[in-house]
Motif scaffolding. Structure first.
Motif, PDB file in Angstrom:
ATOM      1  N   CYS A 217      39.913  33.094  44.182  1.00  0.00           N
ATOM      2  CA  CYS A 217      40.459  33.888  45.292  1.00  0.00           C
ATOM      3  C   CYS A 217      41.319  33.052  46.221  1.00  0.00           C
ATOM      4  O   CYS A 217      40.896  32.039  46.753  1.00  0.00           O
TER       5      CYS A 217
ATOM      6  N   ALA B 148      43.072  34.468  40.104  1.00  0.00           N
ATOM      7  CA  ALA B 148      42.127  35.018  39.133  1.00  0.00           C
ATOM      8  C   ALA B 148      40.833  35.383  39.852  1.00  0.00           C
ATOM      9  O   ALA B 148      39.778  35.470  39.255  1.00  0.00           O
ATOM     10  N   GLY B 149      40.929  35.560  41.168  1.00  0.00           N
ATOM     11  CA  GLY B 149      39.772  36.015  41.938  1.00  0.00           C
ATOM     12  C   GLY B 149      39.405  37.413  41.480  1.00  0.00           C
ATOM     13  O   GLY B 149      40.245  38.143  40.951  1.00  0.00           O
ATOM     14  N   THR B 150      38.148  37.781  41.696  1.00  0.00           N
ATOM     15  CA  THR B 150      37.666  39.052  41.148  1.00  0.00           C
ATOM     16  C   THR B 150      38.433  40.256  41.688  1.00  0.00           C
ATOM     17  O   THR B 150      38.748  41.189  40.959  1.00  0.00           O
ATOM     18  N   HIS B 151      38.795  40.207  42.962  1.00  0.00           N
ATOM     19  CA  HIS B 151      39.504  41.343  43.558  1.00  0.00           C
ATOM     20  C   HIS B 151      40.872  41.542  42.879  1.00  0.00           C
ATOM     21  O   HIS B 151      41.213  42.619  42.421  1.00  0.00           O
TER      22      HIS B 151
ATOM     23  N   TYR C  69      41.832  40.346  40.055  1.00  0.00           N
ATOM     24  CA  TYR C  69      41.620  40.594  38.629  1.00  0.00           C
ATOM     25  C   TYR C  69      41.425  42.079  38.371  1.00  0.00           C
ATOM     26  O   TYR C  69      42.024  42.670  37.479  1.00  0.00           O
ATOM     27  N   LEU C  70      40.603  42.702  39.201  1.00  0.00           N
ATOM     28  CA  LEU C  70      40.274  44.116  39.001  1.00  0.00           C
ATOM     29  C   LEU C  70      41.482  45.004  39.280  1.00  0.00           C
ATOM     30  O   LEU C  70      41.684  46.024  38.633  1.00  0.00           O
TER      31      LEU C  70
END
Ligand code: SF4
Ligand code: SF4
Ligand code: FES
Lengths: 78, 483
Positions: free
Chosen positions: A38, A4-7, A9-10
């Protein structure tokens, strides 16, 4: 373990956060789905493209609900 | 509904690459390499050849630099020239969407087609039921004569083998107001006189041919010039990235913003004014009032349902109130609205207090470019906590719930328009004659702003996160400490 890290997720991981809902009922008790910050793979060259998921230590790149279902079934058979 | 597909991921990848280069101040030098890096020579192409793929990427990058694809005068102009022009410009038009003609044009005009499943049966109900005599038989199969066909779809319903298929043009199919049509070259054209900037076509296009014109370069330029940056966070952001609002606020400081406001703060004022206005209007004898905070909807009324205009509230949107406050506190700053949709991008162009828009997607790409992970960012403590009801604006039903709670001396009965499609449009058109309940909340997007065209999270997950953010917030009727 679903990143569920931002990278991740996006790049499509947002959808994977609902993975448990797609698991067939008879498999639900055999699989533990957790989120993770991450996983640290997204910034290494050559490890593939996000979103990443770890299934029993295996790293799955460009994961989708469908590809994960396959992998989970494979792992359960072993 | 799945909110991710490859066209979207390509766009997000391009955004990330551009921001990385801007962060290193190498955009002009290296931008022309991006299409080559994304589509290297030895990898399979998606379209006819790698060159076509690269040409499409070039135009998408042009949109990210903030240009209208239609403004191109010389095909050979390199992206680096556009970068220079982007850094030099001081204003942009209010046209927020642009069609990448190189990527479009692949869809055929909406039609019914006979597939190979046709068995050339004896009954031939397709022929018998076609009112225009448009079905011919040759080579043992049915064929539709498109000159005669009127797209009524009767044959599709009749065929027992399901051999007839409907081939839509996805963008035209979703556009609630028929604003997007093919021009004489077969490329889609958005008619600005009709378009309400809802962004539905952008989400629907499987080729990613419709792009938003970004303000990224303009925001970076202001930063380089040393202007203070202010971020106004739309309420729907609380549901994105599975993170919480305090970490999201904190991340904006890490990205280089000097001040961060939650637009829910302005929503509190919208709630109070809207409730007062509703009461006043009902007392004056008006049968109902509609909300006005969604710019997709107000444009819809303006351009397509003028008869509804007298019923639309005059209360400014939460963004406007928040921007006004931010402007008073930081008169010289560059005010950036962080937005769920292209309709708000249009509103930003028209609001006197806001300067630029940063979409949720662009914000996400910025975090990735800086290798920031929201999970590990320290949450920002303190700051103003907006009321629960104000945070609720992000989801359909939120505005109505809030107004109902605050309105005094009137019983509010609400009708919710949860997403504008062709059916909702008909319902709205009938309202001046066919009075609905006394308060009508209209959101252009299904689920409300958490279903906007720029969102990252699945709206169901986002709704849960918004609920959580509401739990941590005070009640709208509670006395607020002024901070
Ligand atoms: S933005 Fe909305 S109104 Fe405009 S063309 Fe696209 S779908 Fe139609
Ligand atoms: S409902 Fe919200 S996200 Fe959708 S167009 Fe209106 S303001 Fe934008
Ligand atoms: S964000 Fe998923 S591996 Fe880094």
């Amino acid at each position: 373990m679903i990143c569920a890290g931002t990278h991740c997720y996006l790049m499509g991981g947002a959808e994977l956060q609902l993975f448990h809902e797609y698991l067939p009922v008879h498999l639900r008790d055999h699989v533990m789905v957790t989120g993770s910050p991450c996983l640290g793979v997204c910034d290494c060259e050559g490890s593939g493209k996000p979103p990443f998921v770890m299934v029993n230590g295996r790293t799955i790149e460009q994961a989708t609900i469908q590809s994960l279902l396959e992998v989970v079934k494979e792992e359960l058979e072993n | 509904m799945s909110v991710t597909n490859n066209a979207m991921i390509i766009r997000r990848d391009l955004l990330t690459r551009i921001i990385k280069l801007m962060e290193k101040e190498e955009l002009e030098k290296k931008i022309d390499r991006i299409p080559l890096e994304v589509r290297p020579r030895n990898e399979a192409s998606v379209r006819c050849c790698v060159h076509k793929d690269r040409a499409v990427l070039k135009y998408k990058l042009m949109a990210i630099l903030g240009f209208n694809i239609g403004d191109e005068t010389d095909e050979l102009t390199p992206l680096s020239d556009y970068v220079r022009m982007a850094y030099e410009r001081r204003s942009q038009s209010d046209v927020v969407l642009t069609v990448v003609d190189e990527a479009c044009s692949s869809c055929r005009q909406t039609s019914y087609e006979v597939s190979n499943l046709c068995r050339g049966c004896v009954a031939r109900p397709c022929i018998n039921n076609c009112p225009k005599d448009a079905i011919r038989f040759f080579n043992g199969q049915a064929h539709i004569d498109h000159k005669a066909c009127v797209n009524c779809g009767k044959c599709l319903k009749m065929c027992p083998f399901h051999a007839i298929v409907y081939m839509p043009v996805p963008c035209e199919e979703v556009c609630p107001v028929n604003a997007i049509k093919k021009n004489d070259k077969g490329v889609e054209y958005i008619d600005p006189a009709k378009c309400i900037n809802c962004g539905k076509c952008m989400v629907a296009c499987p080729f990613g041919a419709i792009m938003e014109k970004s303000n990224l370069v303009d925001i970076f330029r202001n930063k380089i010039e040393g202007r203070e940056l202010v971020a106004l966070l739309a309420p729907a952001i609380a549901g994105q990235f599975g993170s919480d609002i305090q970490r999201i606020r904190s991340s904006f400081h890490r990205l280089g913003f000097d001040h961060v406001y939650e637009v829910a703060e302005g929503a509190e004022q919208t709630i109070h004014h809207e409730a007062a206005e509703l009461k006043e209007r009902l007392e004056e004898g008006q049968p109902f009032m509609t909300t006005s905070c969604c710019p997709g909807y107000t444009s819809l009324v303006e351009k397509h349902i003028p008869a509804l205009k007298p019923f639309v509230s005059h209360t400014p949107s939460p963004m406007h109130y928040t921007a006004k406050k931010a402007r008073e506190e930081h008169p010289e700053a560059c005010i950036v609205f962080v937005s769920p949709c292209s309709a708000k991008r249009w509103e930003v162009c028209h609001d006197p207090y806001t300067d630029y828009t940063l979409s949720f997607e662009e914000y996400g790409a910025w975090l990735v470019a800086r290798q920031l992970d929201l999970n590990t960012i320290e949450p920002l403590e303190g700051g103003y906590t907006p009321a629960a009801e104000a945070r609720g604006f992000a989801a359909s039903g939120g505005v109505a719930t809030a107004v109902k709670k605050v309105a005094e001396g009137v019983t509010v009965n609400e009708t919710l328009i949860n997403g504008i499609d062709k059916a909702a449009l008909r319902q709205l058109k009938g309202m001046p004659q066919n009075h609905p309940h006394n308060f009508v909340e209209v959101m252009t997007c299904e689920n409300g702003c958490i279903g906007g065209c720029n969102v990252i999270s699945n709206p169901r997950l986002a709704a849960r996160k918004i609920q959580e953010a509401m739990k941590d917030a005070p009640d709208i009727l509670a006395e607020k400490e002024v901070c």
